[in-house]
Design an enzyme around this catalytic site. Structure first.
Site, PDB file in Angstrom:
ATOM      1  N   GLN A 631       0.324  -9.993  10.931  1.00 33.78           N
ATOM      2  CA  GLN A 631       0.110  -9.823   9.385  1.00 33.78           C
ATOM      3  C   GLN A 631       1.376  -9.875   8.590  1.00 33.78           C
ATOM      4  O   GLN A 631       1.529 -10.525   7.700  1.00 33.78           O
ATOM      5  CB  GLN A 631      -0.318  -8.498   9.134  1.00 33.78           C
ATOM      6  N   LYS A 694      -2.247   3.028   5.653  1.00 30.49           N
ATOM      7  CA  LYS A 694      -1.935   2.702   4.220  1.00 30.49           C
ATOM      8  C   LYS A 694      -2.170   1.302   4.023  1.00 30.49           C
ATOM      9  O   LYS A 694      -2.936   1.037   3.037  1.00 30.49           O
ATOM     10  CB  LYS A 694      -0.573   2.846   4.293  1.00 30.49           C
ATOM     11  N   GLY A 695      -2.498   0.328   5.073  1.00 32.71           N
ATOM     12  CA  GLY A 695      -2.823  -0.989   5.054  1.00 32.71           C
ATOM     13  C   GLY A 695      -1.561  -1.811   4.771  1.00 32.71           C
ATOM     14  O   GLY A 695      -0.708  -1.672   4.111  1.00 32.71           O
ATOM     15  N   GLU A 698      -1.094  -7.079   2.900  1.00 28.68           N
ATOM     16  CA  GLU A 698      -0.556  -7.573   1.601  1.00 28.68           C
ATOM     17  C   GLU A 698       1.143  -7.383   1.413  1.00 28.68           C
ATOM     18  O   GLU A 698       1.846  -8.363   0.749  1.00 28.68           O
ATOM     19  CB  GLU A 698      -1.353  -7.618   0.414  1.00 28.68           C
TER      20      GLU A 698
END
Lengths: 731, 337
Positions: A631, A694-695, A698
């Protein structure tokens, strides 16, 4: 040249196992069926025909030659299109990304609007027929973008922050900066084209369409078709790239399903690559003015960020990314605001890090300019202004490891070898520049539900209508369930992307792991409770089941982020994002990163190349360092494209997109990306959610463009304040 | 796309016999040859080209069409040789690096494997207004309809060899190498074979941009001959926004013969800048027989672009073209041979 396949990352503190991707073998052997691959009985092929003008009206469409071709079933225009119900824009609580219904009348409001649908036995016939339509228009002069005659400006309240007294502080600051930046129109160009296949069986409808939110598509399609949502299923287990473009339903779905109902036959449609530029959403162009005031010791005393964004006439889509600016650095006087410019364009929409990509590019470019004015190293300038609390509310960050990221990345990159003087480093005919920038992304979460099934053989199934758009969500759900149930991940099957499963979150906002993962965790906890708190070892499993008098344990759980309203889950089942609530002050939750790049610029021809990039990121618990690394890599590579390559060119006179193909809309290829070094900085944050996640989807493409533009300045002494930075701007 | 007849002739004469048809324009001709199909298929799907008959030439065989060999007349390259085949030829790499560089920088491996050299030199422009039939104005596609690029988006359009009717850039790369090396092109037509200088193959747009070459209806390119050589001191510099798989913002094919610092022979052709493969004769004339220093190169580049015509978005192509020319000369001069 660096090894293109570096070793699997070693998990650091607070990281899970680097398991291989759940569907890796299936994908590399071509097994998964994507939306357009789904078998349907005797499907007809629909092809859209799109407008050649951006504004005006259709005066006539002669369909006779096209309709008369053998193999053509029917040609639909605004004169005979099946009726549908209007849908509202999702920012007004509706379901669609663009509220203009196609084939509802003769008016044209943007380039590439659907003006006809040719339905034929096969694509070749449909395409032949499409070119035989004779369409006449009454064209009007469209407004294309900023500064076009007829474009309307509109102030919005989103993105407004006003802290202290900016004017006074800026007016008396010893060092000030006042600069403007621009970012271009960009399109996602996912490898998998947009497509819709619709098959009715009586009142029941099945839709296959690549979607980042199948429960929204189900409900939205039902609304526009005037049918009960319970009778609509969306099945779409794999998505071949999305980046936000498949996040919100578009009008084509209802049109194709209505045509299938009219023809009493399954209908398949693929949106051609060029049509995707106008029938799906995109990132609109933005403009920024940043003013900064600082003490000579580098302390920021005043910060203002005014953003302007283009949107369509019909919808007020905005990203309003000034919140990132306002929360980023300690500063007592802050003022931000955003305005829209409404033009004759299709409505823009989500594109990876929608607010942060353009706004942080502007802020982080200005930070570099200010650091230079102050004569302070850019990393130290960020350190001087680092904060652990919100500059707007005083609320604490749950965790903020920005400077840890800077220190690790700077050390790995070799930042200390940088001569701060611009144009001071070169090798042969290439000027060398180093640059850096901050990356950030808020920790978003939304409600989710999940079901877990466990069998006496010790096999489990995770059922959740979340989505894997190539991110690793299947793997991560498998891993979370394995950890919670204490069983081997290989014994767990995951099913996603299907509305017969409990609804999960939109695959957007980097929130799948935190949200869907929390629902999976909650369902697993219920399964554990059935066994008194611990799932038995696999050898003892069947005995434990016998004791319970059951041969199947199934648990369903609902999860909503803290502070959600009562109706959060109900709203999710309706395919909506929110559900209200959550107005009380919250701690600030963000993931952070620091990105460093080296650029080389040819002294004569000014080509810009990026031989290496280093990114360090801290985002709470990392469930799977292998998929996380991918990612981060993908984000930085996309950031490189945003810095140097990506721009949808506009014909300013005609308000049309020019380079609507992947030969001329340039994205980075292998040769552009020699070496990317990813560092995962360990971070523990038990406040964000019980998974501590947290993710990460992006954050990593947020800082890259500024880092590269800053490095180009360092190499050449030229500040290019308009993306992409291309050779023509440096000649 | 429209249905069409697909013919599979056994030899070149049969192919030519199948292809005699009156044509108003090269784009609009009702008969088209297909080799690798890398340009034609795209344009047929887009509805820009609508041939009624497509004549497949990949099976017409024959030594001459498939060969790469040195002959008494020079280096012969058959028209059915693929881009990849020529680029991978060891003799070409050693003796004609400009030919190899222009090919491997030209496209993706998939395209280089399919595309044949005869068709490659006829690659059509990427002008967006030509490739999209929803634009009413394109003199190349619809003669007399006007040119949308003149007041539209023209960053990638030509600055050399333009006219008031068309500013579309010649999109190919390899043709620049051929025109620089004074190649000739062999064709077979209804009236038999003929040979013409490669520099005479492409037509400037003037007031008839729909007529792109001097080929007559039915004529088939059978091969190319490069008279002199070898040219070990030769290179192709392609300048583009992306490192790979992109069309040139500017390119230069350069071949040099040096005696000490003196350039005894200089060959230069420019790509990405002109409506046709552009021989930089003015620059060559200034440099031939003189010491090859950076100031001389810059002066020669200045002379070559003296008559350049720019439009709203492509003015950068003049300084970029000059810089590309200087860079290619510099790199060729520095080659170790």
């Amino acid at each position: 040249m660096a090894d293109p396949t570096p070793p699997v990352p070693e998990p650091g503190t607070n990281m899970g196992k680097a398991l291989p991707r759940y569907e890796a073998r299936a994908k590399v052997t071509g097994a998964p069926l994507y939306a357009d691959d789904m078998p349907l009985p005797n499907p007809a092929t629909a092809l859209f025909v799109t407008s050649g003008i951006a504004k005006g009206s259709i005066t006539s469409i002669d369909t006779s030659e096209a309709a008369g071709l053998p193999g053509v079933l029917k040609v639909y225009t605004h004169e005979n299109a099946p009726s549908r119900q209007d849908l509202r824009h999702f920012m007004k609580g509706g379901y669609v990304a663009d509220s203009v219904m196609p084939l509802a009348g003769p008016n044209i409001v943007n380039d590439g609007e659907i003006v006809a649908v040719v339905v034929a036995e096969d694509l070749a016939t449909a395409r032949d027929a499409a070119h035989r339509l004779k369409i006449s228009y009454q064209a009007e002069q469209p407004a294309t973008t900023f500064g076009s005659a007829g474009a309307e400006e509109k102030q919005i309240t989103a993105g407004k922050h006003d802290v202290g007294d900016f004017d006074a502080a800026y007016g008396s600051a010893p060092v000030t900066l006042d600069v403007e930046y621009e970012t271009p129109t960009m399109h996602h160009n996912p490898m998998e084209l947009f497509s819709t296949a619709a098959a009715w069986d009586g009142d029941n409808l099945v839709i296959h369409e690549p979607s980042q939110f199948v429960w929204q598509l189900k409900n939205g399609a039902a609304e526009t078709l005037g049918v009960d949502a319970a009778k609509v299923e969306v099945k779409n287990p794999f998505v071949g790239g999305a980046f936000g473009s498949k996040g919100i339903m578009t009008q084509r779905t209802g049109l194709i399903a209505a045509i299938a109902r009219d023809l009493r036959r399954p209908v398949k449609n693929v949106v051609m690559r060029d049509q995707g530029y106008t029938l799906a959403t995109y990132r609109a162009e933005t403009r920024h003015r940043i003013r900064m005031g600082a003490e000579s010791n580098g302390k920021l005393v005043a910060l203002s960020h005014e953003g302007s964004e283009v949107t369509s006439r019909q919808d007020d889509y905005f990203v309003a990314g000034t919140t990132a600016t306002a929360e980023m650095y300690a500063c007592p006087n802050i003022r931000t605001g955003v305005s829209l410019v409404k033009a004759d364009r299709n409505t823009p929409g989500f594109m990876r890090s929608p607010p942060e990509t353009p706004y942080m590019y502007a802020l982080e470019s200005a930070m570099d300019e200010m650091a230079e004015k102050l004569g302070i190293d850019p990393v130290e300038f960020r350190r001087i202004n680092d904060t652990q609390t919100s500059p707007t509310t005083g609320a604490p960050y749950t965790s903020r490891s920005l400077m840890e990221c800077y220190d690790e990345a700077a050390s790995s990159f070799g930042w200390s070898k940088r001569n701060p003087q611009p144009m001071s480093m070169a090798q042969d005919d290439w000027l060398i520049g180093y640059g850096c920038a901050t990356a950030c992304y808020p920790t978003n979460m939304m409600p989710a539900t999940a079901r877990i099934v466990l069998t006496p053989e010790g096999r489990a199934e995770v059922l959740i209508a979340a989505h894997d758009v190539g991110t690793g969500a299947y793997t991560v759900m498998q891993q979370i369930a394995a950890d919670e149930l204490g069983i081997d991940p290989a014994a767990i099957t995951v099913r996603m992307g299907d509305t017969t499963l409990p609804p999960g979150p939109v695959s957007g906002g980097s929130m799948t792991t935190a949200s869907a993962g929390s629902a999976v965790k909650a369902a697993c906890e219920k399964v554990r409770q059935r066994f008194g708190g611990t799932v038995p070892a696999v050898d003892d499993m069947s005995a434990a089941f016998r004791k319970l008098g059951s041969n199947r344990i199934e648990e369903y759980a609902e999860w909503a982020p803290p502070g959600s309203g009562e109706d959060a889950i109900k709203a999710l089942y309706k395919g909506k994002f929110g559900g209200g609530g959550g107005d009380e002050p919250k701690p600030l939750m963000y993931a952070f990163g620091a990105e460093f790049v080296e650029v080389r610029v040819h002294r004569l021809t000014r080509e810009i190349r990026v031989p290496r990039m280093t990114g360090a990121f801290a985002a709470g618990r990392i469930v799977n360092p292998r998929t996380a690394r991918s990612q981060y890599l993908g984000g930085m590579i996309w950031g490189l494209g945003q810095a140097l390559l990506e721009k949808t060119e506009l014909d300013l006179l005609r308000a049309r997109y020019i380079n609507d193909n992947i030969a001329e809309y340039l994205v980075a290829v292998n040769a552009d990306v020699p070496e990317v070094d990813i560092i995962m900085v360990p971070e523990v944050d038990n406040q964000v959610n019980s998974l501590g996640v947290k993710g990460i989807g992006e954050v990593s493409n947020v800082g890259t463009a500024a880092a590269i533009a800053n490095a180009v300045y360092h190499a050449t002494g030229r500040r290019i304040r308009e993306l992409p930075v291309t050779m023509d701007k440096l000649l | 796309m429209r249905p069409f007849d697909y013919e599979t002739p056994q030899d070149a004469a049969q192919a030519v016999a199948l292809s005699e048809a009156a044509a108003q324009s090269h784009v609009g001709s009702p008969v088209q040859y297909i080799g690798g199909g890398t340009t034609l298929l795209d344009l047929m799907k887009l509805g820009v080209m609508r041939p009624e008959r497509v004549v497949a030439i990949d099976g017409i065989g024959g030594d001459s069409l498939n060969a790469v060999k040195k002959t008494d007349q020079g280096l012969h390259i058959g028209a059915l040789v693929s881009m990849a085949e020529l680029a991978d030829n060891g003799m070409i790499e050693r003796d004609y690096p400009v030919l190899r560089d222009a090919l491997w920088k030209a496209a993706s491996p998939q395209i280089r494997n399919m595309a044949r050299l005869g068709g490659n030199v006829l690659q059509r422009t990427r002008c967006p207004y030509f490739r999209d039939t929803t634009y009413d104005q394109c003199n190349k596609r619809v003669p007399g309809s006007g040119c949308a690029a003149l007041d539209g988006f023209n960053r990638l359009h030509a600055v050399l060899g333009t006219s008031g009717s068309c500013i579309a850039t010649y999109a190919g790369d390899w043709a620049q190498a051929l025109v620089a090396l004074d190649a000739s092109v062999s064709v077979l037509g209804p009236d038999g074979p003929r040979v013409l200088p490669f520099s005479g193959l492409h037509r400037l747009p003037s007031d008839a941009p729909h007529i792109e070459t001097t080929l007559k209806p039915g004529e088939l390119i059978t091969g190319f001959t490069i008279p002199d050589g070898p040219w070990p001191r030769s290179t192709y510099v392609k300048v583009r926004d992306r490192e790979s798989y992109a069309f040139a913002n500017a390119s230069a094919a350069v071949a040099l013969e040096m005696e000490g610092d003196i350039a005894t022979d200089v060959r230069i052709a420019l790509g990405g800048l002109a409506t046709v493969p552009w021989r930089a004769s003015k620059a060559e004339a200034q440099l031939r027989g003189r010491p090859l220093g950076e100031a001389a190169m810059e002066a020669a580049a200045e002379a070559e672009f003296a008559d350049a015509v720019t439009h709203e978005h492509n003015a950068f192509k003049v300084p970029l073209g000059k810089a590309t020319l200087v860079r290619a000369l510099t790199e060729a001069k520095a080659m170790e041979i």
